[in-house]
Design a protein around this motif. Structure first.
Motif, PDB file in Angstrom:
ATOM      1  N   GLU A  35       0.840  -1.212   0.000  1.00 22.84           N
ATOM      2  CA  GLU A  35       0.000   0.000   0.000  1.00 22.84           C
ATOM      3  C   GLU A  35       0.873   1.260   0.000  1.00 22.84           C
ATOM      4  OE1 GLU A  35      -3.275   0.368  -0.402  1.00 22.84           O
ATOM      5  OE2 GLU A  35      -3.362  -1.808  -0.703  1.00 22.84           O
ATOM      6  N   ARG A  36       1.928   1.281   0.816  1.00 18.93           N
ATOM      7  CA  ARG A  36       2.819   2.456   0.857  1.00 18.93           C
ATOM      8  C   ARG A  36       3.479   2.682  -0.502  1.00 18.93           C
ATOM      9  NH1 ARG A  36       4.753   0.385   5.919  1.00 18.93           N
ATOM     10  NH2 ARG A  36       6.499  -0.473   4.766  1.00 18.93           N
ATOM     11  N   GLU A  37       3.957   1.608  -1.095  1.00 17.86           N
ATOM     12  CA  GLU A  37       4.638   1.726  -2.380  1.00 17.86           C
ATOM     13  C   GLU A  37       3.653   2.104  -3.490  1.00 17.86           C
ATOM     14  OE1 GLU A  37       7.889   1.679  -2.967  1.00 17.86           O
ATOM     15  OE2 GLU A  37       8.168   1.490  -0.810  1.00 17.86           O
ATOM     16  N   MET A  38       2.415   1.646  -3.397  1.00 14.30           N
ATOM     17  CA  MET A  38       1.400   2.023  -4.395  1.00 14.30           C
ATOM     18  C   MET A  38       1.160   3.532  -4.356  1.00 14.30           C
ATOM     19  SD  MET A  38       0.130  -0.281  -6.342  1.00 14.30           S
ATOM     20  CE  MET A  38      -1.571  -0.659  -6.634  1.00 14.30           C
ATOM     21  N   ARG A  39       1.069   4.071  -3.153  1.00 11.32           N
ATOM     22  CA  ARG A  39       0.879   5.528  -3.054  1.00 11.32           C
ATOM     23  C   ARG A  39       2.082   6.260  -3.632  1.00 11.32           C
ATOM     24  NH1 ARG A  39      -1.464   4.923   2.753  1.00 11.32           N
ATOM     25  NH2 ARG A  39       0.062   3.635   2.627  1.00 11.32           N
ATOM     26  N   ALA A  40       3.288   5.713  -3.411  1.00  7.04           N
ATOM     27  CA  ALA A  40       4.488   6.339  -3.970  1.00  7.04           C
ATOM     28  C   ALA A  40       4.467   6.247  -5.504  1.00  7.04           C
ATOM     29  CB  ALA A  40       5.742   5.676  -3.417  1.00  7.04           C
ATOM     30  N   CYS A  41       3.971   5.139  -6.029  1.00  9.02           N
ATOM     31  CA  CYS A  41       3.886   4.979  -7.492  1.00  9.02           C
ATOM     32  C   CYS A  41       2.916   5.991  -8.095  1.00  9.02           C
ATOM     33  CB  CYS A  41       3.418   3.575  -7.855  1.00  9.02           C
ATOM     34  SG  CYS A  41       4.733   2.356  -7.886  1.00  9.02           S
ATOM     35  N   GLN A  42       1.853   6.283  -7.418  1.00 11.31           N
ATOM     36  CA  GLN A  42       0.849   7.187  -7.968  1.00 11.31           C
ATOM     37  C   GLN A  42       1.372   8.619  -8.068  1.00 11.31           C
ATOM     38  OE1 GLN A  42      -2.471   6.429  -5.402  1.00 11.31           O
ATOM     39  NE2 GLN A  42      -3.052   4.562  -6.498  1.00 11.31           N
ATOM     40  N   VAL A  47       2.806   5.644 -13.955  1.00 11.30           N
ATOM     41  CA  VAL A  47       2.157   4.922 -12.862  1.00 11.30           C
ATOM     42  C   VAL A  47       1.992   3.434 -13.192  1.00 11.30           C
ATOM     43  CG1 VAL A  47       0.027   4.743 -11.514  1.00 11.30           C
ATOM     44  CG2 VAL A  47       0.944   6.982 -12.091  1.00 11.30           C
ATOM     45  N   THR A  48       1.551   3.106 -14.369  1.00 11.65           N
ATOM     46  CA  THR A  48       1.217   1.724 -14.712  1.00 11.65           C
ATOM     47  C   THR A  48       2.411   0.781 -14.616  1.00 11.65           C
ATOM     48  OG1 THR A  48      -0.546   2.532 -16.150  1.00 11.65           O
ATOM     49  CG2 THR A  48       0.168   0.259 -16.480  1.00 11.65           C
ATOM     50  N   PRO A  49       3.574   1.106 -15.193  1.00 14.78           N
ATOM     51  CA  PRO A  49       4.703   0.167 -15.059  1.00 14.78           C
ATOM     52  C   PRO A  49       5.127  -0.001 -13.597  1.00 14.78           C
ATOM     53  CG  PRO A  49       5.171   1.788 -16.757  1.00 14.78           C
ATOM     54  CD  PRO A  49       3.911   2.200 -16.101  1.00 14.78           C
ATOM     55  N   GLU A  53       4.981  -3.601 -11.637  1.00 13.21           N
ATOM     56  CA  GLU A  53       6.165  -4.141 -10.955  1.00 13.21           C
ATOM     57  C   GLU A  53       5.850  -4.425  -9.481  1.00 13.21           C
ATOM     58  OE1 GLU A  53      10.049  -5.430 -10.365  1.00 13.21           O
ATOM     59  OE2 GLU A  53       8.985  -5.041 -12.221  1.00 13.21           O
ATOM     60  N   LEU A  54       5.134  -3.519  -8.848  1.00 15.18           N
ATOM     61  CA  LEU A  54       4.752  -3.721  -7.436  1.00 15.18           C
ATOM     62  C   LEU A  54       3.874  -4.955  -7.270  1.00 15.18           C
ATOM     63  CD1 LEU A  54       3.912  -0.245  -5.904  1.00 15.18           C
ATOM     64  CD2 LEU A  54       5.576  -1.887  -5.111  1.00 15.18           C
ATOM     65  N   ARG A  55       2.919  -5.111  -8.152  1.00 17.54           N
ATOM     66  CA  ARG A  55       2.019  -6.265  -8.057  1.00 17.54           C
ATOM     67  C   ARG A  55       2.779  -7.576  -8.238  1.00 17.54           C
ATOM     68  NH1 ARG A  55      -1.535  -2.908 -11.405  1.00 17.54           N
ATOM     69  NH2 ARG A  55      -3.096  -1.999 -10.017  1.00 17.54           N
ATOM     70  N   ARG A  56       3.713  -7.584  -9.175  1.00 16.49           N
ATOM     71  CA  ARG A  56       4.515  -8.777  -9.420  1.00 16.49           C
ATOM     72  C   ARG A  56       5.374  -9.108  -8.188  1.00 16.49           C
ATOM     73  NH1 ARG A  56       9.364  -9.538 -10.787  1.00 16.49           N
ATOM     74  NH2 ARG A  56       9.822  -7.447 -11.471  1.00 16.49           N
TER      75      ARG A  56
END
Length: 194
Positions: A35-42, A47-49, A53-56
């Motif tokens: 969750e923390r890294e997803m917010r950082a990605c946004q 955003v999509t790559p 990568e986070l999901r993988r």
């Protein structure tokens, strides 16, 4: 950066959690990091790559936990099945013992006494030798009947033991044999042409 954080977290966590609580704790930690890294990605432009990568990486981090969870489930199922089998065997054994005890009580019960002689036989009963002989014959007959009942009870118990042993053997041999291979498609056509 993200992979370094996940690798550090995976290294700090035990490799194989022993209990469900440990699995749940590790899973919660991975989800929080995700969750923390997803917010950082946004906050980034691409955003999509980043999210892919986070999901993988999340999936890779959760894979050992999911496997361990499945192993714990399988262990619990095996334990429940063993406990159920034990309860059934104990019930069957208790029933067999109860039946055996009931039969032993019947066998050990005193033989019925012969009925009193009717008045018409009173004249013959006056002879003490005849009375003794009749009593001895009645007693021998009662002993023979009791011996026969004991023998039948022993035979029934033996049959019950045999049936229980057969049932246990059937339970052991319930493994399914591999199926025979299917015939080749050309083999049936070749045999029909002959």
């Amino acid at each position: 950066m993200l992979s370094l954080i996940l690798l550090a977290a995976a290294a700090s966590a035990p490799l194989t959690p022993a209990t469900r609580a440990e699995v749940a704790t590790q899973r919660a930690a991975i989800e929080q990091r995700f969750e923390r890294e997803m917010r950082a990605c946004q906050d980034r432009f691409a955003v999509t790559p980043c999210m892919d990568e986070l999901r993988r990486e999340r999936q890779q981090a959760l894979a050992p936990l999911v496997r361990r969870d499945h192993e714990l489930n399988a262990e619990e199922r095996r334990e429940r099945a063993a406990a159920q089998t034990k309860r059934v065997r104990e019930r069957e054994l208790a029933a067999a013992q109860g039946e055996g005890e009931r039969r032993e009580r019947l066998v050990a019960a005193p033989a019925p006494q012969p009925a009193a002689l009717p008045a018409s036989h009173a004249a013959r009963a006056r002879n003490p030798a005849a009375v003794a002989r009749e009593q001895r014959q009645a007693q021998e007959g009662a002993q023979a009947a009791a011996a026969e009942r004991r023998e039948r009870a022993q035979q029934r118990q033996e049959r019950m033991r045999e049936r229980l042993a057969e049932r246990q053997a059937r339970e052991k041999s319930r493994t399914k044999a591999p199926a025979a291979p299917l015939p080749l498609p050309g083999a049936s056509a070749a045999s029909a042409a002959r």
